[in-house]
Motif scaffolding. Structure first.
Motif, PDB file in Angstrom:
ATOM      1  N   VAL A 266      43.386  48.319  56.718  1.00  0.00           N
ATOM      2  CA  VAL A 266      43.694  46.956  56.279  1.00  0.00           C
ATOM      3  C   VAL A 266      44.753  46.289  57.152  1.00  0.00           C
ATOM      4  CG1 VAL A 266      44.765  45.621  54.419  1.00  0.00           C
ATOM      5  CG2 VAL A 266      42.900  47.190  53.909  1.00  0.00           C
TER       6      VAL A 266
ATOM      7  N   LEU B 170      48.827  47.818  48.508  1.00  0.00           N
ATOM      8  CA  LEU B 170      47.601  48.614  48.653  1.00  0.00           C
ATOM      9  C   LEU B 170      47.695  49.911  47.856  1.00  0.00           C
ATOM     10  CD1 LEU B 170      46.919  48.118  52.484  1.00  0.00           C
ATOM     11  CD2 LEU B 170      45.687  47.068  50.569  1.00  0.00           C
TER      12      LEU B 170
ATOM     13  N   SER C  61      52.085  54.970  55.151  1.00  0.00           N
ATOM     14  CA  SER C  61      51.007  54.463  54.302  1.00  0.00           C
ATOM     15  C   SER C  61      50.348  55.586  53.518  1.00  0.00           C
ATOM     16  CB  SER C  61      49.967  53.733  55.144  1.00  0.00           C
ATOM     17  OG  SER C  61      50.534  52.585  55.755  1.00  0.00           O
TER      18      SER C  61
ATOM     19  N   SER D  86      47.163  49.098  44.293  1.00  0.00           N
ATOM     20  CA  SER D  86      45.730  48.879  44.063  1.00  0.00           C
ATOM     21  C   SER D  86      44.994  50.206  43.953  1.00  0.00           C
ATOM     22  CB  SER D  86      45.138  48.044  45.193  1.00  0.00           C
ATOM     23  OG  SER D  86      45.795  46.789  45.291  1.00  0.00           O
TER      24      SER D  86
ATOM     25  N   LEU E 144      52.890  45.083  52.048  1.00  0.00           N
ATOM     26  CA  LEU E 144      51.439  45.276  52.095  1.00  0.00           C
ATOM     27  C   LEU E 144      51.075  46.715  51.729  1.00  0.00           C
ATOM     28  CD1 LEU E 144      48.618  44.231  52.714  1.00  0.00           C
ATOM     29  CD2 LEU E 144      48.994  44.848  55.143  1.00  0.00           C
ATOM     30  N   THR E 145      51.816  47.669  52.283  1.00  0.00           N
ATOM     31  CA  THR E 145      51.536  49.086  51.985  1.00  0.00           C
ATOM     32  C   THR E 145      51.696  49.369  50.496  1.00  0.00           C
ATOM     33  OG1 THR E 145      52.239  49.778  54.194  1.00  0.00           O
ATOM     34  CG2 THR E 145      52.235  51.454  52.455  1.00  0.00           C
TER      35      THR E 145
ATOM     36  N   THR F  46      50.342  56.062  49.437  1.00  0.00           N
ATOM     37  CA  THR F  46      49.041  56.138  48.767  1.00  0.00           C
ATOM     38  C   THR F  46      48.907  57.434  47.978  1.00  0.00           C
ATOM     39  OG1 THR F  46      48.043  54.811  50.535  1.00  0.00           O
ATOM     40  CG2 THR F  46      46.549  56.081  49.127  1.00  0.00           C
TER      41      THR F  46
ATOM     42  N   VAL G 126      40.628  53.077  54.051  1.00  0.00           N
ATOM     43  CA  VAL G 126      40.693  51.616  53.912  1.00  0.00           C
ATOM     44  C   VAL G 126      42.130  51.128  53.996  1.00  0.00           C
ATOM     45  CG1 VAL G 126      40.334  49.725  52.284  1.00  0.00           C
ATOM     46  CG2 VAL G 126      38.544  51.429  52.629  1.00  0.00           C
ATOM     47  N   ILE G 127      43.037  51.839  53.356  1.00  0.00           N
ATOM     48  CA  ILE G 127      44.448  51.435  53.372  1.00  0.00           C
ATOM     49  C   ILE G 127      45.016  51.488  54.789  1.00  0.00           C
ATOM     50  CG2 ILE G 127      46.756  52.201  52.646  1.00  0.00           C
ATOM     51  CD1 ILE G 127      45.576  52.799  49.906  1.00  0.00           C
TER      52      ILE G 127
ATOM     53  N   LEU H 219      43.173  45.317  60.371  1.00  0.00           N
ATOM     54  CA  LEU H 219      42.267  44.184  60.178  1.00  0.00           C
ATOM     55  C   LEU H 219      43.061  42.892  59.997  1.00  0.00           C
ATOM     56  CD1 LEU H 219      39.381  43.159  59.755  1.00  0.00           C
ATOM     57  CD2 LEU H 219      39.624  43.704  57.318  1.00  0.00           C
ATOM     58  N   CYS H 220      44.166  42.957  59.274  1.00  0.00           N
ATOM     59  CA  CYS H 220      45.005  41.768  59.083  1.00  0.00           C
ATOM     60  C   CYS H 220      45.569  41.285  60.414  1.00  0.00           C
ATOM     61  CB  CYS H 220      46.140  42.076  58.104  1.00  0.00           C
ATOM     62  SG  CYS H 220      45.606  42.268  56.390  1.00  0.00           S
TER      63      CYS H 220
END
Length: 339
Positions: free
Chosen positions: A89, A50, A116, A53, A46-47, A120, A85-86, A92-93
């Motif tokens: 997330v 993201l 993270s 992205s 996931l990290t 990023t 946001v990263i 939130l998940c």
């Protein structure tokens, strides 16, 4: 078709970006602090997703919209929002998964934000470096294209300068023949029309067949020879011409013009030699003519020679050698160029 390689490049990048950290991870069983060894695996995936992205968002939107337009405050705020946001997330998940009673938790990134944020930051830095590198390459391409366009315009201007200069000299020659009531005046007019056709229509391209250029030079020499008296000797020789070669048009004609303009006389014996030889793709041109005392104005020898020098620099950079020698009795030119 041009988009396919770019798509494959992005796929390979994403695959590498997502899998590279996993290859460096120690065995999942070594992480005793995780109730589920798969939790770390899911969190890393996931990290990385993201971060990837963030890479594309920064590359395709943030840099062109803010950084390139010097909106640095907006760009900085956007990067901070991406980082926030990263971090949020995974939390939130986890919240959504717990509500749905799905047992696939992620590592709480707010408690351990460093991994993270590091991924990023690396993604954003990489996208920034690559974007600036591409900007620099594009600027170099634009600069080169502008330089090429400028050179092409200058070459066109230099070539257009040759044409009126050429016609002026030729008309003067025919005029002198007509004054003498030479019987060769009609033939000279016909020869001039053929030369004009070549100059106006056949030499408009950047390159012309070498055979056509030699034919034009030969016609020019023949026409000029018509107006000369018997005390002027003209030798024009062409050797080893190869078919299929091309050359910039009207490049050597100013040297030949000067031979007839400054190296002929109605009272003195003169001699000129003009030769052209090909050795593979290497062209050798030479000319020498008698210097008539008082005929050459030392302050103004015409635009021809300087014109040729500049065209050689623009069209055949590092592919030619030009030698001009002048003494009290003779003017000589030797040009070698790689076609």
């Amino acid at each position: 078709m041009k988009r396919i390689p770019a798509i494959f490049t992005h796929i390979l990048f994403l695959a590498g970006f997502l899998s590279f950290p996993l290859l460096l991870m120690p065995p999942l069983t070594a992480h005793k602090q995780f109730n589920d060894a798969g939790q770390l695996f899911r969190s890393v995936i996931l990290t990385n997703f993201l971060a990837a992205s963030a890479y594309y968002l920064n590359y395709y939107y943030l840099i062109p919209s803010f950084n390139t337009k010097r909106k640095y405050k907006a760009y900085t705020v956007s990067l901070l929002l991406i980082a926030a946001v990263i971090l949020l997330v995974p939390v939130l998940c986890n919240f959504i998964m717990s509500r749905l009673h799905i047992p696939f938790p992620f590592v709480n990134s707010l408690r351990a934000p460093l991994p993270s944020l590091l991924m990023t930051a690396m993604a954003l830095m990489l996208s920034f470096i690559l974007h600036k590198n591409n900007e620099w390459k594009q600027a170099q391409r634009d600069k080169m294209e502008m330089e090429m366009q400028k050179n092409a315009a200058e070459v066109s201007l230099l070539r257009n300068q040759v044409n009126p200069h050429f016609f002026f000299n030729m008309l003067n020659g025919i005029y002198s023949m007509a004054i003498r009531q030479s019987t060769e005046t009609p033939a000279a007019v016909l020869q001039l029309s053929q030369l004009m056709r070549y100059v106006l229509y056949e030499s408009e391209g950047e390159r012309v067949p070498l055979e056509k250029e030699i034919e034009y030079m030969s016609g020019y020499v023949k026409m000029q020879h018509m107006r000369l008296s018997g005390n002027n000797t003209v030798n024009f020789e062409v050797r080893n011409t190869s078919s299929g070669l091309t050359i910039a048009p009207l490049l050597m004609i100013p040297f030949i013009e000067n031979c007839f303009k400054y190296g002929t006389s109605g009272n003195h014996d003169t001699k000129m030699n003009i030769s052209l030889d090909c050795n593979g793709k290497r062209l050798l041109f030479s000319s020498n003519n008698t210097i008539i005392p008082g005929k050459i104005d030392p302050d103004h020898k015409g635009i021809g020679i300087n014109n040729v020098k500049r065209r050689l620099e623009l069209i055949y950079p590092d592919r030619y050698s030009l030698s001009i020698r002048e003494n009290e009795h003779e003017f000589a030119v030797h040009l070698e160029m790689e076609l």
